[in-house]
Enzyme design. Structure first.
Site, PDB file in Angstrom:
ATOM      1  N   ASP B   9       9.133 -43.026 -21.039  1.00 51.68           N
ATOM      2  CA  ASP B   9       8.365 -44.261 -20.875  1.00 51.68           C
ATOM      3  C   ASP B   9       9.318 -45.449 -20.882  1.00 51.68           C
ATOM      4  O   ASP B   9      10.214 -45.514 -21.720  1.00 51.68           O
ATOM      5  CB  ASP B   9       7.353 -44.411 -22.021  1.00 51.68           C
ATOM      6  CG  ASP B   9       6.339 -43.279 -22.022  1.00 51.68           C
ATOM      7  OD1 ASP B   9       6.309 -42.516 -22.990  1.00 51.68           O
ATOM      8  OD2 ASP B   9       5.602 -43.172 -21.033  1.00 51.68           O
ATOM      9  N   GLU B 128      -5.978 -40.323 -18.658  1.00 46.79           N
ATOM     10  CA  GLU B 128      -5.811 -40.633 -20.087  1.00 46.79           C
ATOM     11  C   GLU B 128      -7.149 -40.370 -20.764  1.00 46.79           C
ATOM     12  O   GLU B 128      -8.144 -41.028 -20.462  1.00 46.79           O
ATOM     13  CB  GLU B 128      -5.421 -42.099 -20.262  1.00 46.79           C
ATOM     14  CG  GLU B 128      -4.031 -42.426 -19.749  1.00 46.79           C
ATOM     15  CD  GLU B 128      -3.761 -43.923 -19.718  1.00 46.79           C
ATOM     16  OE1 GLU B 128      -4.583 -44.684 -20.266  1.00 46.79           O
ATOM     17  OE2 GLU B 128      -2.734 -44.323 -19.134  1.00 46.79           O
TER      18      GLU B 128
END
Lengths: 205, 277
Positions: B9, B128
């Protein structure tokens, strides 16, 4: 060594160019007829649909230039869709004729409990042919290569079917070659050191 | 073979890690992480742009180009990809696949358009998931902050029908906790689609990874961030912008096993899970 990667609007050309560079070769990305005809080695990449790719190759006149290379025994390496285009015909979105260097047809991978698109790493199985002095020289049965595809080449001539990959109870052609023209269903530029070895073999043969 | 995907990330040029997709701490440089994981034997690299703003877009493209010079495994880029041009730029910079989430929820046909233009196998739909009080799993965007109201099981089926090549399913509940994958979630997804499913969120030890990959519902790959970052920081002392990367990661010590990619793969092989060695 003059190396050309054919640019016909499909494929991850940047990674392929970088892989060649890493190995010490400056690849030119081009659709220019003269460059393709005169190159020592040519790579035919490809991602996407067979029929569309054949149309583009014809529209650009690159199809004819490839025929010239084939007739004059000048090396070509097809990768992924580029490998599939070298066969007789494909059933992807209708029936489409290929460049027809190799006997065999391109058909959809059977599902049979497997997920499609087939995305992942597989090792290669030797058929009856020796790998010495081919693009698989020095490759072992432990090496794995990265595949991402929904179609595969079947009914390939024994003398040209250099390596297969298991698919459930079946197999499909992973590497095809007649010594001058070759094709890999997987992406050698995305298969780590083992993949780079295959590219190096192609440049050196 | 099952795939082990390293997830990195990125925020403002640095690798970050957090819990539940927020509370981010900088821990190192993305190029260094990517190259280390490639050398360690990762099967793919997933680069996620956490900020996902147009302002930072060029920096990310340059980063992918840089990584593609030395890393010869598939690279996936995600975070804020909104248009076909965004996807094109990512692919031209060396990415092999892209993930899309928000843009697909806003307009599901975007999945088809992208799949038709670039090929299905290029398009990974990232989901998600948060489990609500009714026990159901719902889809979120923006790192788990924005609700969509859609049920995960319905959405993944729609994504597949529209031409997605793979589903990346993240448990926001488990992400960064090291408490294990959310098994019920990933089984629910793997049961209803025939395209490959990549499980993400919660891997804290080798046994968690084995359990996910051994499921009969057939999980194709696991996507792991914290577990590998913790090990990498121990090994080669990566710096963050405040020079306190070791400190930044120390909070995780109790939850995470100290294990590298090669160690994980050797363990999986031992447990009869077929992986690339």
């Amino acid at each position: 060594m003059k190396l050309v990667i054919i640019d016909y609007g499909v494929g991850n050309l940047y990674s392929l160019t970088q892989a060649c560079k890493y190995l010490g070769y400056d690849a030119v990305v081009s659709r220019d007829h003269d460059m393709i005809m005169e190159a020592d080695k040519v790579i035919l990449p490809g991602v996407g649909a067979f029929g569309q790719a054949m149309d583009v190759l014809r529209d650009l006149g690159v199809y004819q230039v490839l025929q010239y290379r084939i007739q004059n025994k000048k090396p070509i390496l097809g990768i992924c869709l580029g490998m599939q285009l070298l066969f007789e015909v494909s059933e992807e979105f209708g029936k489409h004729d290929g460049i027809n260097v190799f006997a065999g047809q391109v058909k959809k991978l059977s599902e049979n409990g497997h997920r499609v698109p087939n995305v992942g790493w597989y090792s290669l199985q030797k058929n009856s042919l020796n790998w010495n002095e081919t693009i698989l020289d020095g490759i072992s049965s432990q090496d794995a290569f990265y595949f991402t595809h929904s179609y595969c080449a079947l009914n390939v001539n024994d003398r040209e079917n250099l390596a297969s990959t298991s698919w459930g109870q079946d197999q499909f052609c992973a590497v095809v070659s007649n010594g001058v023209i070759s094709g890999c269903q997987f992406h050698p530029e995305k298969s780590g050191p083992a993949g780079l070895k295959i590219l190096e073999n192609f440049f050196k043969i | 073979m099952k795939r082990i995907i390293s997830r990195i990330d990125i925020k403002n040029d640095w690798v970050v890690k957090g819990i539940h997709l927020e509370g981010l701490r900088a821990i190192g440089a993305p190029e260094q992480y990517s190259k280390s994981y490639y050398a360690d034997g990762a099967d793919e690299i997933l680069l996620m742009d956490i900020v996902a703003s147009l302002y930072e877009r060029n920096a990310l493209i340059e980063l992918v180009k840089d990584i593609a010079k030395d890393v010869f495994i598939p690279i996936t880029l995600g975070g804020g990809l909104r248009t076909l041009d965004d996807i094109s730029a990512a692919l031209n910079a060396g990415a092999d696949k892209v993930t899309i989430n928000t843009a697909a929820h806003k307009r599901p046909d975007f999945i088809s358009e992208a799949a038709n233009k670039f090929g299905s196998s290029t398009i990974v739909v990232a989901v998600e998931a948060i489990q609500e009080s009714d026990g159901q799993f719902y889809c979120f965007t923006d790192n788990g902050r924005e609700a969509t109201g859609r049920l995960v099981q319905d959405w993944v089926r729609e994504a597949e029908a529209k031409g997605a090549g793979e589903i990346l399913i993240t448990s926001v509940d488990r992400e960064g906790t090291g408490k294990g994958f959310h098994t019920e979630l990933i089984r629910n997804v793997a049961k209803v689609v025939r395209i490959p499913v990549i499980a993400h969120g919660g891997a804290g030890c080798a046994a968690h990874v084995r359990a996910a990959l051994a499921l009969e519902e057939d999980i194709s790959a696991v996507c792991i961030a914290s577990l590998f970052h913790y090990n990498l920081v121990q090994r080669i002392g990566i710096n963050g912008p405040t020079n306190s990367a070791r400190q930044n990661i120390s909070l995780k010590r109790k939850a995470l096993e100290d294990i590298s990619i090669p160690q994980l793969k050797a363990y999986l092989c031992d447990q009869n899970i077929d992986v690339r060695l």
